[in-house]
Write an enzyme that holds these catalytic residues in place. Structure first.
Site, PDB file in Angstrom:
ATOM      1  N   HIS A 431       0.826  -1.208   0.000  1.00 43.63           N
ATOM      2  CA  HIS A 431       0.000   0.000   0.000  1.00 43.63           C
ATOM      3  C   HIS A 431       0.867   1.268   0.000  1.00 43.63           C
ATOM      4  O   HIS A 431       0.852   2.044   0.967  1.00 43.63           O
ATOM      5  CB  HIS A 431      -0.929   0.046   1.214  1.00 43.63           C
ATOM      6  CG  HIS A 431      -2.151  -0.805   1.089  1.00 43.63           C
ATOM      7  ND1 HIS A 431      -2.968  -1.090   2.156  1.00 43.63           N
ATOM      8  CD2 HIS A 431      -2.703  -1.463   0.037  1.00 43.63           C
ATOM      9  CE1 HIS A 431      -3.966  -1.867   1.764  1.00 43.63           C
ATOM     10  NE2 HIS A 431      -3.816  -2.115   0.480  1.00 43.63           N
ATOM     11  N   ALA A 604       2.743   1.686   5.692  1.00 40.37           N
ATOM     12  CA  ALA A 604       2.488   1.206   7.047  1.00 40.37           C
ATOM     13  C   ALA A 604       1.706  -0.099   7.021  1.00 40.37           C
ATOM     14  O   ALA A 604       1.281  -0.587   8.067  1.00 40.37           O
ATOM     15  CB  ALA A 604       1.729   2.259   7.853  1.00 40.37           C
ATOM     16  N   HIS A 605       1.505  -0.657   5.824  1.00 39.91           N
ATOM     17  CA  HIS A 605       0.765  -1.912   5.675  1.00 39.91           C
ATOM     18  C   HIS A 605       1.619  -2.897   4.891  1.00 39.91           C
ATOM     19  O   HIS A 605       2.123  -2.572   3.817  1.00 39.91           O
ATOM     20  CB  HIS A 605      -0.544  -1.682   4.904  1.00 39.91           C
ATOM     21  CG  HIS A 605      -1.452  -0.677   5.533  1.00 39.91           C
ATOM     22  ND1 HIS A 605      -2.419   0.010   4.827  1.00 39.91           N
ATOM     23  CD2 HIS A 605      -1.537  -0.225   6.809  1.00 39.91           C
ATOM     24  CE1 HIS A 605      -3.057   0.833   5.640  1.00 39.91           C
ATOM     25  NE2 HIS A 605      -2.544   0.701   6.851  1.00 39.91           N
ATOM     26  N   GLN A 606       1.753  -4.100   5.434  1.00 38.81           N
ATOM     27  CA  GLN A 606       2.495  -5.151   4.734  1.00 38.81           C
ATOM     28  C   GLN A 606       1.579  -6.356   4.577  1.00 38.81           C
ATOM     29  O   GLN A 606       0.993  -6.828   5.541  1.00 38.81           O
ATOM     30  CB  GLN A 606       3.754  -5.540   5.512  1.00 38.81           C
ATOM     31  CG  GLN A 606       4.696  -4.370   5.789  1.00 38.81           C
ATOM     32  CD  GLN A 606       4.382  -3.644   7.079  1.00 38.81           C
ATOM     33  OE1 GLN A 606       4.114  -4.266   8.108  1.00 38.81           O
ATOM     34  NE2 GLN A 606       4.407  -2.323   7.057  1.00 38.81           N
TER      35      GLN A 606
END
Length: 685
Positions: A431, A604-606
């Site tokens: 993201h 901040a999203h994996q």
């Protein structure tokens, strides 16, 4: 895997160069420069405060050691890379080669050092652009600031869970459980609570440290260094993309904001059509509803802060669709802008306040500061784990192993454990996020009130296939603001920081179609290889344009992006977004695109990284999905290579979710837990 070897350290000469960089970025102004700064920014009543701010340099704040430690948290090759640059600049010849001046970098005037940084920032060489940005970001984390309510009744009136952790003695430790779970975030927390309810003896292992609520200082530098992976310095291998990932008790749920969005139905349909019908089933919706009920997820108690109100107003004037963002706050209003540094008030329902507490109440045991080296495998079956705590070996025998270490660490742990499929680690989605800013006459105070309570979906379908961007409002503290504003000189940087309370940021959160990968370094730790593709760049570009239009419609006096070399646009209030000059500005923004190193991009999203695809796009195999006849998929279960080894975290997302992935990760883990429990019950019949 043995405890990691000692990392390289910066020597005295290298630290001297770093010191010079930091003094250039956030300097202690003095003499005529200080007087000019005060005069140019004075309103006649604030001279004393301006003078104090102008004189407050990073070196005077005695924070150089903190920055050095931040560098030392990086992978060894990155420390070596930075160290080599510092070493070269400690010599006259090296500074001539990289900066065009024959002198040691620290001996140059601040103005000369600033010219070198700016020349790198505008260089045709991506590595120099990235290095210039990295220097500014390293300095930015030093800005102080904590929640003024942190000692109020909101904290003192709360009942917080108290956790006890198993400590490994010097001689090592051997333990035995029914299930060992690696990770304490969304996946690990839910799995622990559900399996304990089913009567299992469960151990949860976390490599991070637990900071009780009374130890959360809410100071930005403390929170980032203690609670995030690599002390907040995690980045892609080329340094072009900064990645924030939780690395503490509760994982990402301890530091994320409260956004709790369900997986969009068009994404659920996409996954179902590609071989995973479970995602459009009533059973999966039941898992979602269970999580919503336990965490009190709701949008009924939202109180939009100023920037979220402005987002909604700008969208209203443009006719853009908007929606409120439910929060995991126990069904209560939660006006706290500091949750990125831990929720001191315990109002946000991370796993520390919910599922880990449930697990504790059912007899779970826990370990912190414990790194799992590998899963123990015997004759194709997982039989436990081996790891270390502060250099002391721990072995845990277990009938089943659940890996919930997140999309960064899970694939590398599988690799260290001997799983050999070449696709493990591929299909990573992040993201990618770009920032856009607007300056208003009125105060915005973007770090106050509830975080991220509204969004617009106007740019979510750029290419007509469900890929695009959501636009949201971040919580924006001084350190973050400092990292994102364009740096020209130390005094100009300070001048821009004075405007902070009037600045409103928007983020473009793109649903990336084309991913990257997680690879294992020579030290056995993860490395992120990721570049934003041309397809995903188009999503960011549309989102950036929409943000600029929203800010102008909301009444911003000036707007800008983080693109290097693109100056802010001064808004004509009479013409607004119909101004021909604004249309020309939008064209300039699009021409400059989001070049590597010339635009600040974060994540901040994996997600993904343990999903295996075939070339046609059908999902064949996954580290957490059982292969059905003809290699299509049916229901979540164990890894296809190893029996009794399960994966339950965001690494098993088939694609990027397109929304903040917390609720999807929770619900996926809940589903996997039910499959495990039901499969065992069926086996007994």
């Amino acid at each position: 895997m043995a405890p990691p070897a000692p990392k390289p350290k910066l020597n005295e000469d290298q630290i001297k160069v770093l010191h010079a960089f930091l003094d250039t970025v956030i300097p202690e102004l003095s003499g005529q420069e200080l007087e000019d700064f005060v005069r140019e920014n004075s309103d006649g009543t604030n001279d004393e405060a301006l003078r104090a701010f102008g004189k407050a340099g990073i070196v005077n704040q005695n924070l150089v050691d903190r920055v050095v430690e931040k560098i030392h948290s990086l992978p060894p090759e990155k420390i070596h890379e930075l160290g080599m640059v510092f070493k070269v600049l400690s010599t006259k010849v090296g500074t001539l080669a990289l900066g065009g001046t024959y002198a040691e970098f620290p001996s140059l005037t601040r103005e000369q050092r600033g010219q070198i940084i700016n020349s790198w920032a505008n260089s045709m060489i991506a590595k120099l652009r990235i290095f210039a940005r990295a220097v500014v970001q390293l300095a930015s984390v030093t800005y102080p600031g904590a929640d003024p309510e942190m000692h109020s009744e909101r904290f003192t009136s709360k009942d917080f869970p108290v956790y006890e952790f198993i400590e490994v003695p010097p001689e090592g430790l051997e333990l035995s459980f029914d299930v060992v779970i690696v990770g304490s975030g969304e996946g690990g927390g839910v799995m622990a609570a559900e399996l304990l309810k089913a009567g299992k003896r469960v151990l949860v292992i976390e490599k991070g440290h637990h900071y009780p609520h009374n130890e959360l200082t809410l100071v930005q530098a403390d929170g980032i260094e203690k609670l995030y992976e690599n002390a907040g310095s995690l980045a892609s291998e080329d340094g072009a993309l900064t990645v924030l990932a939780g690395a503490t008790w509760g994982g990402g749920t301890t530091v994320n904001w409260c956004a709790s969005l369900q997986l969009p139905y068009y994404v659920r349909e996409e996954w179902a059509k590609q071989g995973l019908p479970y995602f459009t089933s009533a059973a999966y919706q039941k898992s979602i509803d269970t999580i919503i009920d336990r965490l009190g997820i709701s949008d009924k108690h939202l109180k939009h802060n100023k920037p979220n109100c402005l987002l909604l107003e700008g969208c209203r004037k443009l006719g853009y669709p908007t929606k409120d963002i439910p929060q995991n706050t126990g069904g209560h209003q939660h006006s706290c802008g500091w949750c990125g540094f831990g929720c001191r008030f315990g109002e946000k329902q991370g796993t520390m306040m919910s599922f880990l507490r449930d697990a504790q109440n059912h007899g779970a045991q826990f370990m912190q500061d414990t790194f799992v080296d590998s899963v123990l495998i015997h004759k194709g079956k997982a039989v436990g784990i081996v790891g270390h705590q502060n250099g002391r070996k721990v072995t845990v025998k277990a009938s089943k192993v659940v890996v919930s270490a997140g999309s960064i660490h899970t694939p590398v742990l599988l690799r260290r454990s001997g799983l050999r499929n070449k696709n493990i680690g591929r299909n990573l989605h992040l993201h990618p996020v770009c920032y856009v800013f607007g300056k208003f006459d009125e105060k915005i105070d973007c770090y106050q009130g509830s975080i991220m309570t509204a969004l617009t979906t106007v740019a979510e379908n750029t290419a007509g296939q469900g890929y695009g961007s959501k636009i949201e409002v971040p919580s924006h503290h001084p350190g973050l603001n400092s990292a994102f504003i364009g740096w020209k000189s130390g005094s100009d940087h300070k001048r821009q920081m004075l405007d902070m309370n009037h600045i409103m940021p928007l983020i473009v959160l793109s649903r990336d179609r084309d991913g990257g990968s997680i690879e294992m370094g020579v030290d056995g730790l993860p490395r992120i290889r990721y570049s934003v593709s041309n397809h995903d760049t188009a999503s960011l570009e549309e989102g950036i344009e929409r943000c600029l239009r929203i800010l102008v419609a909301a009444g911003a006096k000036s707007v800008w992006t983080t693109q290097r070399g693109v100056e802010p646009f001064i808004v004509n209030p009479e013409l607004g977004h119909d101004d021909p000059a604004f249309k020309s500005y939008l064209a300039e923004v699009k021409r400059n695109s989001v070049r590597v190193g010339a635009t600040t991009i974060g994540s901040a999203h994996q997600m993904g990284s343990c999903v295996l695809k075939c070339r046609s796009g059908d999902f064949l195999l996954s580290a957490a999905w059982e292969a059905a006849p003809k290699a299509l998929l049916s229901s979540p279960r164990e890894t296809w290579e190893i029996k009794d080894l399960y994966v339950a975290d965001a690494s098993v997302f088939p694609t990027a979710s397109g929304v903040n992935p917390m609720l999807t990760t929770y619900s996926l883990a809940h589903s996997i837990a039910q499959f495990m429990i039901n499969a065992e019950l069926s086996a007994k019949l």
